[in-house]
Design a protein around this motif. Structure first.
Motif, PDB file in Angstrom:
ATOM      1  N   LEU A  76       0.840  -1.193   0.000  1.00 42.15           N
ATOM      2  CA  LEU A  76       0.000   0.000   0.000  1.00 42.15           C
ATOM      3  C   LEU A  76       0.874   1.242   0.000  1.00 42.15           C
ATOM      4  CD1 LEU A  76      -2.751  -0.893   2.647  1.00 42.15           C
ATOM      5  CD2 LEU A  76      -2.774  -1.315   0.177  1.00 42.15           C
ATOM      6  N   ALA A  77       0.428   2.292  -0.681  1.00 43.93           N
ATOM      7  CA  ALA A  77       1.157   3.558  -0.640  1.00 43.93           C
ATOM      8  C   ALA A  77       1.207   4.080   0.784  1.00 43.93           C
ATOM      9  CB  ALA A  77       0.504   4.577  -1.566  1.00 43.93           C
ATOM     10  N   SER A  78       0.131   3.846   1.548  1.00 41.07           N
ATOM     11  CA  SER A  78       0.085   4.181   2.966  1.00 41.07           C
ATOM     12  C   SER A  78      -0.827   3.186   3.664  1.00 41.07           C
ATOM     13  CB  SER A  78      -0.441   5.596   3.193  1.00 41.07           C
ATOM     14  OG  SER A  78      -0.596   5.845   4.586  1.00 41.07           O
ATOM     15  N   PRO A  79      -0.392   2.602   4.781  1.00 42.54           N
ATOM     16  CA  PRO A  79      -1.236   1.653   5.505  1.00 42.54           C
ATOM     17  C   PRO A  79      -2.236   2.335   6.423  1.00 42.54           C
ATOM     18  CG  PRO A  79       0.879   1.823   6.591  1.00 42.54           C
ATOM     19  CD  PRO A  79       0.956   2.697   5.364  1.00 42.54           C
ATOM     20  N   VAL A  80      -2.243   3.673   6.446  1.00 43.18           N
ATOM     21  CA  VAL A  80      -3.141   4.437   7.299  1.00 43.18           C
ATOM     22  C   VAL A  80      -3.949   5.407   6.435  1.00 43.18           C
ATOM     23  CG1 VAL A  80      -3.325   6.057   9.220  1.00 43.18           C
ATOM     24  CG2 VAL A  80      -1.559   4.284   9.253  1.00 43.18           C
ATOM     25  N   ALA A  81      -5.246   5.510   6.724  1.00 44.44           N
ATOM     26  CA  ALA A  81      -6.118   6.416   5.975  1.00 44.44           C
ATOM     27  C   ALA A  81      -7.044   7.137   6.941  1.00 44.44           C
ATOM     28  CB  ALA A  81      -6.933   5.642   4.941  1.00 44.44           C
ATOM     29  N   THR A  82      -7.688   8.172   6.461  1.00 41.31           N
ATOM     30  CA  THR A  82      -8.692   8.881   7.247  1.00 41.31           C
ATOM     31  C   THR A  82     -10.075   8.508   6.721  1.00 41.31           C
ATOM     32  OG1 THR A  82      -8.533  10.794   5.759  1.00 41.31           O
ATOM     33  CG2 THR A  82      -7.162  10.806   7.746  1.00 41.31           C
ATOM     34  N   THR A  83     -11.087   8.740   7.532  1.00 38.14           N
ATOM     35  CA  THR A  83     -12.438   8.386   7.124  1.00 38.14           C
ATOM     36  C   THR A  83     -12.922   9.287   5.993  1.00 38.14           C
ATOM     37  OG1 THR A  83     -13.342   9.823   8.847  1.00 38.14           O
ATOM     38  CG2 THR A  83     -13.080   7.498   9.393  1.00 38.14           C
ATOM     39  N   GLY A  84     -13.814   8.739   5.179  1.00 37.84           N
ATOM     40  CA  GLY A  84     -14.380   9.503   4.079  1.00 37.84           C
ATOM     41  C   GLY A  84     -15.170   8.604   3.164  1.00 37.84           C
ATOM     42  N   ALA A  85     -16.038   9.198   2.355  1.00 35.23           N
ATOM     43  CA  ALA A  85     -16.889   8.417   1.450  1.00 35.23           C
ATOM     44  C   ALA A  85     -16.132   7.928   0.228  1.00 35.23           C
ATOM     45  CB  ALA A  85     -18.093   9.246   1.018  1.00 35.23           C
ATOM     46  N   GLU A  86     -15.125   8.675  -0.223  1.00 39.47           N
ATOM     47  CA  GLU A  86     -14.334   8.286  -1.389  1.00 39.47           C
ATOM     48  C   GLU A  86     -12.866   8.572  -1.103  1.00 39.47           C
ATOM     49  OE1 GLU A  86     -15.639   9.845  -5.094  1.00 39.47           O
ATOM     50  OE2 GLU A  86     -17.575   8.820  -5.041  1.00 39.47           O
ATOM     51  N   VAL A  87     -12.275   7.694  -0.354  1.00 33.07           N
ATOM     52  CA  VAL A  87     -10.878   7.850   0.036  1.00 33.07           C
ATOM     53  C   VAL A  87      -9.996   7.141  -0.986  1.00 33.07           C
ATOM     54  CG1 VAL A  87      -9.155   7.400   1.818  1.00 33.07           C
ATOM     55  CG2 VAL A  87     -11.527   7.940   2.456  1.00 33.07           C
ATOM     56  N   PRO A  88      -9.072   7.829  -1.629  1.00 30.97           N
ATOM     57  CA  PRO A  88      -8.235   7.172  -2.640  1.00 30.97           C
ATOM     58  C   PRO A  88      -7.279   6.156  -2.006  1.00 30.97           C
ATOM     59  CG  PRO A  88      -7.484   9.416  -2.248  1.00 30.97           C
ATOM     60  CD  PRO A  88      -8.771   9.267  -1.502  1.00 30.97           C
ATOM     61  N   LEU A  89      -7.280   4.961  -2.564  1.00 36.34           N
ATOM     62  CA  LEU A  89      -6.334   3.914  -2.157  1.00 36.34           C
ATOM     63  C   LEU A  89      -5.371   3.685  -3.310  1.00 36.34           C
ATOM     64  CD1 LEU A  89      -5.635   1.655  -0.002  1.00 36.34           C
ATOM     65  CD2 LEU A  89      -6.901   0.119  -1.516  1.00 36.34           C
ATOM     66  N   ARG A  90      -4.068   3.717  -3.019  1.00 41.21           N
ATOM     67  CA  ARG A  90      -3.051   3.485  -4.030  1.00 41.21           C
ATOM     68  C   ARG A  90      -2.149   2.361  -3.550  1.00 41.21           C
ATOM     69  NH1 ARG A  90       0.509   7.181  -4.534  1.00 41.21           N
ATOM     70  NH2 ARG A  90       0.819   7.111  -6.797  1.00 41.21           N
ATOM     71  N   PHE A  91      -1.797   1.465  -4.472  1.00 37.92           N
ATOM     72  CA  PHE A  91      -0.950   0.333  -4.092  1.00 37.92           C
ATOM     73  C   PHE A  91      -0.232  -0.196  -5.320  1.00 37.92           C
ATOM     74  CE2 PHE A  91      -5.049  -1.398  -5.271  1.00 37.92           C
ATOM     75  CZ  PHE A  91      -4.756  -2.559  -5.986  1.00 37.92           C
ATOM     76  N   ARG A  92       0.776  -1.032  -5.061  1.00 37.55           N
ATOM     77  CA  ARG A  92       1.527  -1.674  -6.137  1.00 37.55           C
ATOM     78  C   ARG A  92       1.696  -3.153  -5.828  1.00 37.55           C
ATOM     79  NH1 ARG A  92       7.048   1.606  -6.670  1.00 37.55           N
ATOM     80  NH2 ARG A  92       7.147   0.948  -4.484  1.00 37.55           N
ATOM     81  N   ILE A  93       1.853  -3.925  -6.868  1.00 38.70           N
ATOM     82  CA  ILE A  93       2.278  -5.318  -6.754  1.00 38.70           C
ATOM     83  C   ILE A  93       3.740  -5.362  -7.196  1.00 38.70           C
ATOM     84  CG2 ILE A  93       1.904  -7.697  -7.447  1.00 38.70           C
ATOM     85  CD1 ILE A  93      -0.453  -6.506  -5.900  1.00 38.70           C
ATOM     86  N   LEU A  94       4.626  -5.747  -6.300  1.00 41.03           N
ATOM     87  CA  LEU A  94       6.053  -5.782  -6.593  1.00 41.03           C
ATOM     88  C   LEU A  94       6.509  -7.218  -6.850  1.00 41.03           C
ATOM     89  CD1 LEU A  94       7.307  -3.419  -3.730  1.00 41.03           C
ATOM     90  CD2 LEU A  94       6.546  -2.787  -6.032  1.00 41.03           C
ATOM     91  N   ASP A  95       7.440  -7.390  -7.787  1.00 40.02           N
ATOM     92  CA  ASP A  95       7.996  -8.721  -8.014  1.00 40.02           C
ATOM     93  C   ASP A  95       9.169  -8.955  -7.064  1.00 40.02           C
ATOM     94  OD1 ASP A  95      10.240  -7.451  -9.065  1.00 40.02           O
ATOM     95  OD2 ASP A  95       9.744  -7.901 -11.156  1.00 40.02           O
ATOM     96  N   HIS A  96       9.872 -10.076  -7.245  1.00 46.85           N
ATOM     97  CA  HIS A  96      10.919 -10.455  -6.299  1.00 46.85           C
ATOM     98  C   HIS A  96      12.104  -9.494  -6.298  1.00 46.85           C
ATOM     99  CE1 HIS A  96      12.477 -12.099 -10.070  1.00 46.85           C
ATOM    100  NE2 HIS A  96      13.663 -12.152  -9.491  1.00 46.85           N
ATOM    101  N   THR A  97      12.216  -8.655  -7.320  1.00 50.62           N
ATOM    102  CA  THR A  97      13.297  -7.670  -7.369  1.00 50.62           C
ATOM    103  C   THR A  97      12.861  -6.316  -6.805  1.00 50.62           C
ATOM    104  OG1 THR A  97      12.758  -6.819  -9.582  1.00 50.62           O
ATOM    105  CG2 THR A  97      14.157  -8.792  -9.461  1.00 50.62           C
ATOM    106  N   GLY A  98      11.587  -6.218  -6.399  1.00 47.94           N
ATOM    107  CA  GLY A  98      11.064  -4.950  -5.925  1.00 47.94           C
ATOM    108  C   GLY A  98      10.544  -4.053  -7.030  1.00 47.94           C
TER     109      GLY A  98
END
Length: 300
Positions: A76-98
């Motif tokens: 996750l871009a950040s494991p902590v979020a604030t409350t809201g109706a449409e909170v943006p979640l950003r994340f990546r899938i990394l391979d074994h090299t990062g």
């Protein structure tokens, strides 16, 4: 007469519950479109289809409990979020090299399925993020309720096997945990009544039939949603073990009816309570029906 599917493999972390029963249906994580499935050796992560098109034996190993598996990591871009109706979640899938993964195989019409649920099993969401060129996925989530959420990513990287990775998202604020709803044979959602028939027996194959009606009349014109008439996620209450299931039949195949009933053949690996979430589409809108199901201990 009903669209028949099966739980093939399960994933702990949101619900692990069911292993597949040969000859009935579907998978751990989203099902794989047939051409991609054959190209990848018919693998569904913990299950698959044999040469005759029937589901292969399930792998009972739990999935989704880990954020890293088989050289891939959900970050996750950040494991902590604030409350809201449409909170943006950003994340990546990394391979074994990062390195962020940028190429995926479509599974049930999407490259990645994201499931989010609060740890008291409220706030369930099944969404489909968008991927940018850098390998970052993004999607807004309804995080109106504070608390700890479990986030699951179901995907198949190009050249790899299907995976379900899970991680926690902490939403700051006052947490008001809700009790688990009682077991009931039917529930209502958006004017629809969905009835659950069948029972879970630990270690034995059972059939659960979910029947959709509206205003007292059976719904016989369910619409395809992500290539199927129904999608079922099961979450084990004790550990949020996860399973995502689809019917084996396909809309338009000449054999699968468009409701009112959808059959799922399941094998519960253990006793306990489970929360079921059924996604179905009618009149152009996707609805989610929720149930609590108990698998009683076996008598000795």
């Amino acid at each position: 007469m009903n669209a028949t599917g099966k739980f093939v493999g399960f994933t702990l972390g949101l619900v692990a519950v069911f292993a597949a029963a040969t000859g009935v249906g579907a998978l751990v994580g989203p099902d794989i479109d047939e051409p991609a499935a054959h190209a990848a050796g018919d693998s569904h992560g913990s299950g698959g289809h044999d040469a005759g098109g029937h589901p292969a034996a399930a792998d009972a190993a739990p999935k989704g409990l880990q954020s890293t598996q088989d050289g891939y990591t959900l970050e996750l871009a950040s494991p902590v979020a604030t409350t809201g109706a449409e909170v943006p979640l950003r994340f990546r899938i990394l391979d074994h090299t990062g390195t962020p993964v940028t190429r995926y195989v479509d599974q049930h019409e999407k490259q990645l399925h994201l499931i989010a649920v609060r740890r008291d099993l409220t706030g369930y969401q099944h969404v489909h993020p968008t991927l940018d060129e850098s390998g970052t996925w993004s999607v807004p989530l309804d995080l109106a309720g504070a608390g700890d959420y479990r986030v699951f990513a179901d995907f198949m990287p190009a050249g790899g096997d299907a995976l379900t990775l899970g991680t926690d998202l902490r939403v700051a604020g006052t947490y008001d945990p809700q009790p688990l709803p009682p077991t009931q044979p039917s529930t209502t959602v958006d004017g629809y009544t969905v009835t659950l028939a069948g029972a879970l027996e630990p270690g034995q194959t059972s059939t659960l039939t979910l029947t959709v009606s509206r205003d007292g009349s059976p719904v016989t014109d369910l619409q395809p949603y992500l290539g199927a008439y129904g999608h079922l996620v099961a979450l084990r209450t004790t550990d949020l073990g996860y399973l995502h299931v689809h019917p084996e039949g396909h809309p338009g195949d000449g054999a699968t009816p468009a409701g009112p009933g959808i059959d799922f053949t399941v094998t519960a690996p253990g006793s306990g309570e489970y929360r079921l979430f059924l996604d179905f589409q009618h009149a152009g809108i996707v609805h989610t029906a929720e149930f609590t199901v108990s698998a009683p201990p076996q008598e000795k």
